[in-house]
Design an enzyme around this catalytic site. Structure first.
Site, PDB file in Angstrom:
ATOM      1  N   CYS A 394     -17.321  -7.736   2.009  1.00 42.90           N
ATOM      2  CA  CYS A 394     -16.917  -7.304   0.667  1.00 42.90           C
ATOM      3  C   CYS A 394     -15.529  -7.832   0.289  1.00 42.90           C
ATOM      4  O   CYS A 394     -15.407  -8.976  -0.098  1.00 42.90           O
ATOM      5  CB  CYS A 394     -17.024  -5.782   0.543  1.00 42.90           C
ATOM      6  SG  CYS A 394     -17.191  -5.277  -1.177  1.00 42.90           S
ATOM      7  N   HIS A 520     -22.364  -4.724   1.976  1.00 42.64           N
ATOM      8  CA  HIS A 520     -21.927  -4.057   3.206  1.00 42.64           C
ATOM      9  C   HIS A 520     -23.113  -3.920   4.168  1.00 42.64           C
ATOM     10  O   HIS A 520     -23.792  -2.895   4.159  1.00 42.64           O
ATOM     11  CB  HIS A 520     -21.400  -2.656   2.890  1.00 42.64           C
ATOM     12  CG  HIS A 520     -20.109  -2.652   2.151  1.00 42.64           C
ATOM     13  ND1 HIS A 520     -18.894  -2.567   2.795  1.00 42.64           N
ATOM     14  CD2 HIS A 520     -19.837  -2.717   0.833  1.00 42.64           C
ATOM     15  CE1 HIS A 520     -17.933  -2.578   1.897  1.00 42.64           C
ATOM     16  NE2 HIS A 520     -18.474  -2.670   0.691  1.00 42.64           N
ATOM     17  N   GLU A 522     -23.190  -3.188   7.160  1.00 50.49           N
ATOM     18  CA  GLU A 522     -23.030  -2.128   8.173  1.00 50.49           C
ATOM     19  C   GLU A 522     -23.774  -0.841   7.805  1.00 50.49           C
ATOM     20  O   GLU A 522     -24.142  -0.063   8.677  1.00 50.49           O
ATOM     21  CB  GLU A 522     -21.549  -1.814   8.423  1.00 50.49           C
ATOM     22  CG  GLU A 522     -20.760  -1.288   7.241  1.00 50.49           C
ATOM     23  CD  GLU A 522     -20.174  -2.395   6.369  1.00 50.49           C
ATOM     24  OE1 GLU A 522     -20.600  -3.545   6.505  1.00 50.49           O
ATOM     25  OE2 GLU A 522     -19.301  -2.091   5.540  1.00 50.49           O
TER      26      GLU A 522
HETATM   27  N1  GLN Z   1     -11.870  -4.190  -3.928  1.00 52.23           N
HETATM   28  C1  GLN Z   1     -13.012  -5.055  -3.996  1.00 52.23           C
HETATM   29  C2  GLN Z   1     -13.875  -4.775  -5.211  1.00 52.23           C
HETATM   30  O1  GLN Z   1     -13.759  -3.733  -5.811  1.00 52.23           O
HETATM   31  C3  GLN Z   1     -13.830  -4.952  -2.727  1.00 52.23           C
HETATM   32  C4  GLN Z   1     -14.470  -3.618  -2.538  1.00 52.23           C
HETATM   33  C5  GLN Z   1     -14.892  -3.358  -1.120  1.00 52.23           C
HETATM   34  O2  GLN Z   1     -14.469  -4.032  -0.195  1.00 52.23           O
HETATM   35  N2  GLN Z   1     -15.719  -2.356  -0.930  1.00 52.23           N
HETATM   36  O3  GLN Z   1     -14.676  -5.584  -5.585  1.00 52.23           O
END
Ligand code: GLN
Length: 558
Positions: A394, A520, A522
């Site tokens: 992410c 994600h 995970e």
């Molecule tokens: N801050 C980034 C976004 O909002 C990544 C978010 C995250 O890593 N969950 O896109």
């Protein structure tokens, strides 16, 4: 599914309530998971509800530093991390209905009041709030029709916020048929080192507190770091708590934690649960679960992973990432050692990035905000230039794009507009649909979305499919205006949304293993069924350590 449905048609769901006493952090969630597992291995269908007595509507707006990781479900609900433990232990796919917060209960009751649904009535905690709590609990039972629904109340008995929920439990125990509900109370039995004695008084007090509000536990689970509570201490707990002596069990230290269900079952807990709930005597089949647990124990090699993030010293902030790494390690026959590195240290002293050379792989997990970002970019640069296996998740994916734009394409000020709104090169920018959003609760791009995987890429090899579904939680994405230059520079986007509007996976084909995902993975990793991205990362780290020319993935979906 239909077959199960017919089998349970007409059957009643039984309820197991789980409360905690003395203090938080006793592993009540783990006991809940273990209870579920003991029932599952006896052929019963379980579902689980977590109650969080805070006023937030969900966990999405809470700081993981204080509250632990925000766990995302398929439907995009941002949940307490205990729901992640339920999914991993019990192999469940949960929904927003499996988490109840005080915020949700009040929101609904106040909505009904404004809609005039209580016209003429003074709306009160009892019965209106408690009725809404009971309705929400029973709704889960109606939706999934499990044999047993586990209902865990967060916090500790005696907390003001928890009272309406415990009152709802009391009422449900009265309303359901006798023998269809059970109350398990998890407490602490400390050992006073000086006298070497197990102390039962905290347990006695917390049970008394429960009984003052009309709740009599049926089973006590004592958390004790020193081993099984037996003999005099056990007799005392039973006597003062008004439970059978055979209904006092110990949750002692086990490693890996996946051993806890069998540790409790060996003490007779599974059989007692069935007896109390009138579920007949059922032989447990631990075969499959035991194989999974053993895969965590019977490891040969070790891989050392540098987790480069913020809040790095708090393991709870990244529970699912840690678990996913361990699942992947177990599948490769390796123990994964994780060091959490606070990336601000790389900003204060850039020379410290050299420390990363001691590791077999670098992982940059999800994150928000500017603090520590430059350090994360340095870590990614180090991994890319030294060809250390790298996995970005992410924010880690987004920063891998920033790093590539800066150091390979020479766009020196490239950044995400989250960190630098004024940058000349916004390689990462807000999703168009995020632009008008003002409210921050539940408004990110959340939950399960389809991803098209490009044939012939590393992603395709790992996932073994051209269509995958993964969970998301982000507001920013790779800016389409930069796709062309990034790809010309050698960055391969091997996964995208089916409408072609978003990039979801990136890789650098000439590297040993350089892989990052906007989603994600995970959140969908399970013991015995590791996620392919994490599996690939750990396998590559292991193979590189062994001096193999290229990582050998073999069959990835284990
Ligand atoms: N801050 C980034 C976004 O909002 C990544 C978010 C995250 O890593 N969950 O896109």
């Amino acid at each position: 599914m239909d077959v199960c449905h017919i089998e349970v048609e007409g059957a009643v769901t039984k309820y197991i309530f789980i409360t905690g006493g003395v203090m938080s952090g006793l592993g009540k969630g783990m006991v809940t998971c273990s209870v579920g597992k003991m029932l599952q291995v006896r052929g019963l269908r379980v579902d689980a509800v977590k109650i969080d007595p805070y006023l937030n509507v969900d966990a999405g707006t809470m700081n993981p530093y204080i509250h632990g990781e925000v766990y995302v479900l398929d439907d995009g609900y941002e949940a307490d991390m205990d729901l992640g433990a339920y999914e991993r232990f019990l192999g469940l796919r949960l929904t927003r209905w499996n988490n109840i917060t005080t915020g949700q209960i009040y929101q609904e009751v106040i909505r009904k009041e404004r809609a005039g649904e209580y016209l003429g009535v003074c709306v009160q905690i009892i019965p209106h709030i408690t009725d809404e709590i009971k309705r929400r609990i029973r709704l889960v039972a109606e939706r999934s029709r499990p044999d047993v629904l586990l209902v865990e109340c967060g916090g500790t008995v005696g907390d003001i916020e928890g009272l309406p929920f415990l009152e709802a439990f009391r009422q449900m125990r009265l309303e359901e048929r006798p023998g269809d509900t059970l109350l398990i109370h998890v407490t602490l039995v400390p050992v006073l080192k000086a006298v070497g004695e197990l102390k039962t008084k905290p347990t006695q007090h917390s049970v008394r507190e429960l009984r003052e509000i009309g709740l009599q536990p049926d089973i006590i689970v004592a958390r004790c770091e020193e081993g099984v509570v037996d003999g005099e201490a056990r007799r005392k707990i039973a006597l003062y708590s008004n439970v059978e002596e055979g209904a006092v069990f110990t949750s002692y230290n086990v490693d890996p934690i996946y051993r806890l269900p069998e540790a409790l079952d060996k003490q007779g807990m599974g059989d007692l649960l069935c007896r109390y709930l009138g579920l007949g005597s059922r032989r447990p089949d631990w075969g499959e679960w035991r194989r999974i647990v053993e895969s965590f124990i019977k490891t040969r090699g070790v891989v050392r992973i540098a987790m480069c993030g913020k809040y790095a010293h708090l393991a709870d902030c990244y529970v699912s990432v840690n678990e996913a790494l361990k699942h992947a390690g177990a599948a490769c026959g390796a123990r994964v050692e994780i060091d959490w590195i606070e990336t601000e240290v790389f900003e204060e002293d850039p020379g410290r990035t050299e420390d990363l050379g001691d590791y077999d792989g670098v992982l940059v997990p999800g994150g928000f905000g500017v603090r520590g970002t430059e350090g994360k970019i340095r870590a990614i640069q180090y991994a890319r230039e030294r060809d250390l296996p790298f996995l970005g998740i992410c924010f880690g994916f987004q920063l891998a794009v920033v790093e590539f734009a800066r150091h390979v394409l020479g766009l020196e000020d490239a950044h995400s507009t989250e960190c630098d709104p004024e940058t000349e090169n916004p390689v990462i920018d807000l999703l168009p649909e995020q632009r008008g959003i003002r409210e921050l609760g539940g408004t990110m791009r959340l939950g399960l979305h389809e991803i098209e995987v490009e044939e012939g890429t590393l992603a395709h090899r790992l996932y073994g499919a051209t269509r995958i579904y993964e969970r998301h939680r982000h507001r920013y994405e790779v800016n389409p205006e930069y796709w062309g230059v990034l790809e010309e520079g050698g960055l391969v986007f091997s996964g995208k949304s089916p409408d072609g509007r978003r990039k979801e996976i990136l890789e650098l084909p000439d590297k040993y293993f350089f892989f990052a995902t906007q989603f994600h993975p995970e959140f969908r990793s399970r013991p015995g069924k590791p996620d392919p991205a994490y599996y690939g990362f750990i396998k590559a780290a292991l193979d590189r350590k062994k001096g193999r020319q290229r990582p050998e993935f073999g069959v990835v979906r284990v």
